[in-house]
Scaffold this motif. Structure first.
Motif, PDB file in Angstrom:
ATOM      1  N   CYS A 171     -14.828  -0.261 -11.413  1.00 25.03           N
ATOM      2  CA  CYS A 171     -14.881   0.081  -9.986  1.00 25.03           C
ATOM      3  C   CYS A 171     -13.800  -0.646  -9.198  1.00 25.03           C
ATOM      4  CB  CYS A 171     -16.260  -0.244  -9.424  1.00 25.03           C
ATOM      5  SG  CYS A 171     -17.581   0.857 -10.017  1.00 25.03           S
ATOM      6  N   GLU A 172     -13.605  -1.943  -9.491  1.00 22.82           N
ATOM      7  CA  GLU A 172     -12.569  -2.698  -8.789  1.00 22.82           C
ATOM      8  C   GLU A 172     -11.189  -2.110  -9.055  1.00 22.82           C
ATOM      9  OE1 GLU A 172     -14.862  -7.044  -8.974  1.00 22.82           O
ATOM     10  OE2 GLU A 172     -12.879  -6.804  -9.883  1.00 22.82           O
ATOM     11  N   ALA A 173     -10.906  -1.809 -10.327  1.00 21.95           N
ATOM     12  CA  ALA A 173      -9.590  -1.275 -10.677  1.00 21.95           C
ATOM     13  C   ALA A 173      -9.377   0.098 -10.060  1.00 21.95           C
ATOM     14  CB  ALA A 173      -9.444  -1.208 -12.196  1.00 21.95           C
ATOM     15  N   ALA A 174     -10.389   0.957 -10.116  1.00 26.34           N
ATOM     16  CA  ALA A 174     -10.249   2.313  -9.567  1.00 26.34           C
ATOM     17  C   ALA A 174      -9.940   2.273  -8.083  1.00 26.34           C
ATOM     18  CB  ALA A 174     -11.531   3.106  -9.823  1.00 26.34           C
ATOM     19  N   GLN A 175     -10.674   1.451  -7.323  1.00 28.32           N
ATOM     20  CA  GLN A 175     -10.449   1.396  -5.887  1.00 28.32           C
ATOM     21  C   GLN A 175      -9.091   0.798  -5.550  1.00 28.32           C
ATOM     22  OE1 GLN A 175     -12.885  -1.304  -3.395  1.00 28.32           O
ATOM     23  NE2 GLN A 175     -13.378   0.512  -2.184  1.00 28.32           N
ATOM     24  N   ALA A 176      -8.736  -0.308  -6.224  1.00 34.27           N
ATOM     25  CA  ALA A 176      -7.474  -0.976  -5.917  1.00 34.27           C
ATOM     26  C   ALA A 176      -6.281  -0.077  -6.220  1.00 34.27           C
ATOM     27  CB  ALA A 176      -7.373  -2.285  -6.694  1.00 34.27           C
ATOM     28  N   PHE A 177      -6.245   0.534  -7.396  1.00 32.55           N
ATOM     29  CA  PHE A 177      -5.099   1.370  -7.759  1.00 32.55           C
ATOM     30  C   PHE A 177      -5.050   2.636  -6.913  1.00 32.55           C
ATOM     31  CE2 PHE A 177      -4.993  -1.257 -11.614  1.00 32.55           C
ATOM     32  CZ  PHE A 177      -3.633  -1.476 -11.713  1.00 32.55           C
ATOM     33  N   CYS A 178      -6.195   3.149  -6.503  1.00 30.05           N
ATOM     34  CA  CYS A 178      -6.193   4.296  -5.596  1.00 30.05           C
ATOM     35  C   CYS A 178      -5.545   3.928  -4.268  1.00 30.05           C
ATOM     36  CB  CYS A 178      -7.618   4.792  -5.387  1.00 30.05           C
ATOM     37  SG  CYS A 178      -7.767   6.162  -4.221  1.00 30.05           S
ATOM     38  N   LEU A 179      -5.930   2.790  -3.713  1.00 29.65           N
ATOM     39  CA  LEU A 179      -5.359   2.356  -2.438  1.00 29.65           C
ATOM     40  C   LEU A 179      -3.882   2.004  -2.560  1.00 29.65           C
ATOM     41  CD1 LEU A 179      -8.337   0.171  -1.151  1.00 29.65           C
ATOM     42  CD2 LEU A 179      -7.616   2.395  -0.288  1.00 29.65           C
ATOM     43  N   LEU A 180      -3.448   1.700  -3.794  1.00 27.37           N
ATOM     44  CA  LEU A 180      -2.037   1.372  -4.017  1.00 27.37           C
ATOM     45  C   LEU A 180      -1.219   2.595  -4.425  1.00 27.37           C
ATOM     46  CD1 LEU A 180      -2.384  -2.075  -5.821  1.00 27.37           C
ATOM     47  CD2 LEU A 180      -1.534  -1.660  -3.508  1.00 27.37           C
ATOM     48  N   GLY A 181      -1.824   3.796  -4.347  1.00 29.87           N
ATOM     49  CA  GLY A 181      -1.031   5.008  -4.490  1.00 29.87           C
ATOM     50  C   GLY A 181      -1.317   5.884  -5.685  1.00 29.87           C
ATOM     51  N   ALA A 182      -2.218   5.487  -6.582  1.00 27.46           N
ATOM     52  CA  ALA A 182      -2.506   6.311  -7.754  1.00 27.46           C
ATOM     53  C   ALA A 182      -3.561   7.365  -7.428  1.00 27.46           C
ATOM     54  CB  ALA A 182      -2.986   5.435  -8.911  1.00 27.46           C
ATOM     55  N   ASN A 183      -3.483   8.502  -8.091  1.00 25.51           N
ATOM     56  CA  ASN A 183      -4.560   9.491  -8.066  1.00 25.51           C
ATOM     57  C   ASN A 183      -5.524   9.125  -9.187  1.00 25.51           C
ATOM     58  OD1 ASN A 183      -3.558  11.267  -5.955  1.00 25.51           O
ATOM     59  ND2 ASN A 183      -1.943  11.818  -7.400  1.00 25.51           N
ATOM     60  N   VAL A 184      -6.694   8.636  -8.821  1.00 29.89           N
ATOM     61  CA  VAL A 184      -7.600   8.012  -9.787  1.00 29.89           C
ATOM     62  C   VAL A 184      -8.800   8.898 -10.065  1.00 29.89           C
ATOM     63  CG1 VAL A 184      -9.057   6.006 -10.268  1.00 29.89           C
ATOM     64  CG2 VAL A 184      -6.887   5.712  -9.054  1.00 29.89           C
ATOM     65  N   ILE A 185      -9.116   9.034 -11.349  1.00 31.38           N
ATOM     66  CA  ILE A 185     -10.363   9.662 -11.794  1.00 31.38           C
ATOM     67  C   ILE A 185     -11.204   8.556 -12.419  1.00 31.38           C
ATOM     68  CG2 ILE A 185     -11.413  11.387 -13.296  1.00 31.38           C
ATOM     69  CD1 ILE A 185      -8.665  12.812 -13.316  1.00 31.38           C
ATOM     70  N   LEU A 186     -12.418   8.374 -11.928  1.00 31.54           N
ATOM     71  CA  LEU A 186     -13.316   7.345 -12.453  1.00 31.54           C
ATOM     72  C   LEU A 186     -14.477   8.028 -13.158  1.00 31.54           C
ATOM     73  CD1 LEU A 186     -14.282   4.462 -12.803  1.00 31.54           C
ATOM     74  CD2 LEU A 186     -15.167   4.499 -10.469  1.00 31.54           C
ATOM     75  N   VAL A 187     -14.604   7.757 -14.458  1.00 25.96           N
ATOM     76  CA  VAL A 187     -15.618   8.393 -15.291  1.00 25.96           C
ATOM     77  C   VAL A 187     -16.696   7.375 -15.635  1.00 25.96           C
ATOM     78  CG1 VAL A 187     -16.069   9.415 -17.548  1.00 25.96           C
ATOM     79  CG2 VAL A 187     -14.030  10.064 -16.267  1.00 25.96           C
ATOM     80  N   GLN A 188     -17.946   7.752 -15.366  1.00 20.00           N
ATOM     81  CA  GLN A 188     -19.081   6.883 -15.666  1.00 20.00           C
ATOM     82  C   GLN A 188     -20.141   7.687 -16.402  1.00 20.00           C
ATOM     83  OE1 GLN A 188     -20.076   4.071 -16.050  1.00 20.00           O
ATOM     84  NE2 GLN A 188     -21.996   3.505 -15.091  1.00 20.00           N
ATOM     85  N   ARG A 189     -20.536   7.184 -17.578  1.00 20.22           N
ATOM     86  CA  ARG A 189     -21.517   7.899 -18.386  1.00 20.22           C
ATOM     87  C   ARG A 189     -22.893   7.904 -17.736  1.00 20.22           C
ATOM     88  NH1 ARG A 189     -21.536   6.005 -24.421  1.00 20.22           N
ATOM     89  NH2 ARG A 189     -21.988   4.046 -23.345  1.00 20.22           N
ATOM     90  N   GLU A 190     -23.206   6.860 -16.973  1.00 20.73           N
ATOM     91  CA  GLU A 190     -24.496   6.749 -16.304  1.00 20.73           C
ATOM     92  C   GLU A 190     -24.516   7.607 -15.023  1.00 20.73           C
ATOM     93  OE1 GLU A 190     -26.887   4.974 -17.651  1.00 20.73           O
ATOM     94  OE2 GLU A 190     -25.677   4.088 -19.243  1.00 20.73           O
ATOM     95  N   PRO A 191     -25.713   7.835 -14.449  1.00 21.54           N
ATOM     96  CA  PRO A 191     -25.797   8.622 -13.212  1.00 21.54           C
ATOM     97  C   PRO A 191     -25.340   7.860 -11.973  1.00 21.54           C
ATOM     98  CG  PRO A 191     -27.979   7.928 -13.907  1.00 21.54           C
ATOM     99  CD  PRO A 191     -27.048   7.566 -15.011  1.00 21.54           C
TER     100      PRO A 191
END
Length: 509
Positions: A216-236
């Motif tokens: 979660c930390e990496a997804a949010q940080a890299f998104c705010l720094l310009g990446a188009n991020v897909i975050l996949v979570q097996r849980e609901p």
């Protein structure tokens, strides 16, 4: 494939990396000659090992410290320090985008300098690492050895051709990223917390596998720094161990900032094609393929027990780590363990706390228990999610009746002023008393706020006493006091109200 960024032969990205390696594993370092049995031999110079070695040496013990890679371990080199430095820059860009809501003007064209953000991170990492350089440890009286440590008996360990005998030893070798068993991932190449900080260009499209704290930390940080991020979570839901409303707030925040959130979704295969990484994602039996430039795995960590020859020392371990009792002793009473190599809670602050326990218990006949520790933790997204103690479900499973006092952050004046109204403070007490069982805080500064509750629990303070603590106004920590005030109001029963009214009426005569 992933490579161990904590190793001394890691490829330096820039001058700051070169300086970090010079201090954390000097290329021309000469190991000392062993000098009789050591009071304490410490294997691993991460947070636990550094804390134990320094405290023992300060108390007059003869100490040896062994490290195979870079001093500082995961925390300084590839964990807490670099990740939070990047998160701070990401939050800066988030504030700039939200300038209108803070009374300013949003820039017409917001240029994100990813390389500059990463350079700042490496400068900070190198600066903080100086405090625990090889030279400073040696000047503190610690015999510092670089090399692979292996037990050769119940009271001796070998490193770089030298044999060190000890009266007590501490294994503090930490943990490494766990690789998900996804066909083709290793061949396609992936990033972990040990390699993502080597990036010099922001990936245009990034897949993050795992919705735990790191993911979660990496997804949010890299998104705010310009990446188009897909975050996949097996849980609901993200952060499956946290309270559901806390995880939902985080899920909404990630989606709002542009992260493509895919819950109940599993990555089942990865391959490369035309210079891109193609990942097959499955949800409810349906498969879709996404094309990305990089993949970050964030599914957990595995203890570093391989290669230590623990069998020669009679130390039991399994896939979860070294087995210890409540005093952190292994199955060899001469040898202790601390930190990520033996604990379920793999946090820097827990590693340091258990290392201090080992020094007392191993060298000074202490009887400090792991089970007595009050351990808070925090996920450093925005908003942050911090917790300490029991969750209500845990308490009820143990037959403990629970009463929860909740304060929403939009009712906290400073949070409104800061434009940080998302979140809440929840403090759980044993019903019928003010004994604090646990707390969850979701707020922009939850990691700072949870400290007050942790201190109260450690000191045996009840929620009523916490309400009597005077806070400077305005602060977001006022939310903690407001929860205490809510408890105090429930104690003002109709009987006490009638009694107070009678007293006041009598005093007017």
């Amino acid at each position: 494939m992933s490579r161990d960024r904590t190793m001394a032969n890691a490829f330096p990205v820039d001058r700051d990396d070169i300086e970090l390696i010079r201090g954390a594993h000097p290329p021309l370092w000469k190991n000392p000659e062993p000098n009789g049995p050591y009071n304490l031999v410490v294997i691993g110079a991460g947070p636990a090992g550094l804390t134990a070695a320094s405290e023992a040496a300060n108390l007059g013990a003869k100490v040896a410290l062994i490290e195979r890679g870079l001093i500082g371990g995961t925390c300084i080199n590839v964990g807490c320090i670099p990740s939070k430095a990047i998160i701070r820059t990401a939050r800066l860009y988030a504030d700039m985008r939200d300038a209108e809501n803070l009374g300013g003007d949003t820039p017409d064209s917001l240029h994100i300098d990813f390389q500059r953000a990463m350079t700042r991170m490496r400068q900070i990492r190198q600066r903080i690492s100086r405090a625990d350089s090889a030279a400073s440890l040696a000047s503190a009286g610690i015999d510092l050895y670089f090399g692979e440590a292996r037990f050769s008996g119940p009271d001796e360990v070998t490193v770089a051709g030298k044999t060190l005998r000890f009266r007590k030893a501490l294994v503090a070798t930490g943990a490494r990223p766990a690789l998900p068993t996804i066909p083709g991932l290793a061949e396609a190449g992936y990033l972990s917390n040990e390699t993502m900080f080597d990036l010099t260009e922001c990936p245009k499209r990034l897949l993050v596998i795992g919705g735990g704290p790191l993911g979660c930390e990496a997804a949010q940080a890299f998104c705010l720094l310009g990446a188009n991020v897909i975050l996949v979570q097996r849980e609901p839901m993200f952060l499956p161990g946290e309270e559901r409303d806390a995880a939902q707030i985080l899920s909404d925040a990630l989606a709002r900032e542009g992260v493509e959130v895919r819950l109940n979704t599993e990555a089942v295969a990865v391959r490369t094609e035309g210079g891109k990484k193609l990942a097959d994602l499955v949800r409810d039996g349906d498969t879709m393929t996404v094309s990305v430039d990089e993949i970050i795995t964030g599914i957990g960590r595995s203890p570093n027990v391989d290669g230590l020859d623990l069998e020669n020392a009679g130390v039991a371990y399994d896939a979860t780590g070294i087995k210890v009792d409540d005093y952190l002793r292994t199955t060899n009473p001469r040898i202790y363990a601390a930190g990520d190599v033996c604990l379920a809670y793999k946090f820097t602050h827990t590693a340091e706390a258990t290392a201090r326990m080992v020094v007392r218990n191993a060298l000074f006949l202490g009887r400090r228990k792991l089970s007595e520790l009050v351990i808070p933790w925090c996920t450093y997204t925005d908003p942050e999610i911090a917790h300490v103690g029991l969750y209500p479900a845990e308490a009820r499973q143990n037959g403990i009746p629970v009463k929860t006092y909740t304060v929403l952050m939009h009712d906290v004046a400073r949070a409104v002023m800061d434009g940080e109204e998302e979140g809440f403070v929840k403090i759980h007490v044993r019903e019928g008393s003010d004994r604090i069982l646990g707390a969850t805080v979701v707020a922009s500064h939850a990691g700072e706020m949870i400290n007050a509750v942790s201190l109260a629990m450690r000191s045996g303070m009840g929620l009523h006493a916490l309400a009597n603590v005077i806070h400077p106004f305005p602060t977001q920590a006022q939310g903690i006091k407001m929860a205490g005030d809510a408890y105090r109001r429930t104690r003002l029963t109709s009987f006490w109200k009638r009694l107070a009214a009678r007293w006041l009426a009598w005093s007017r005569r």
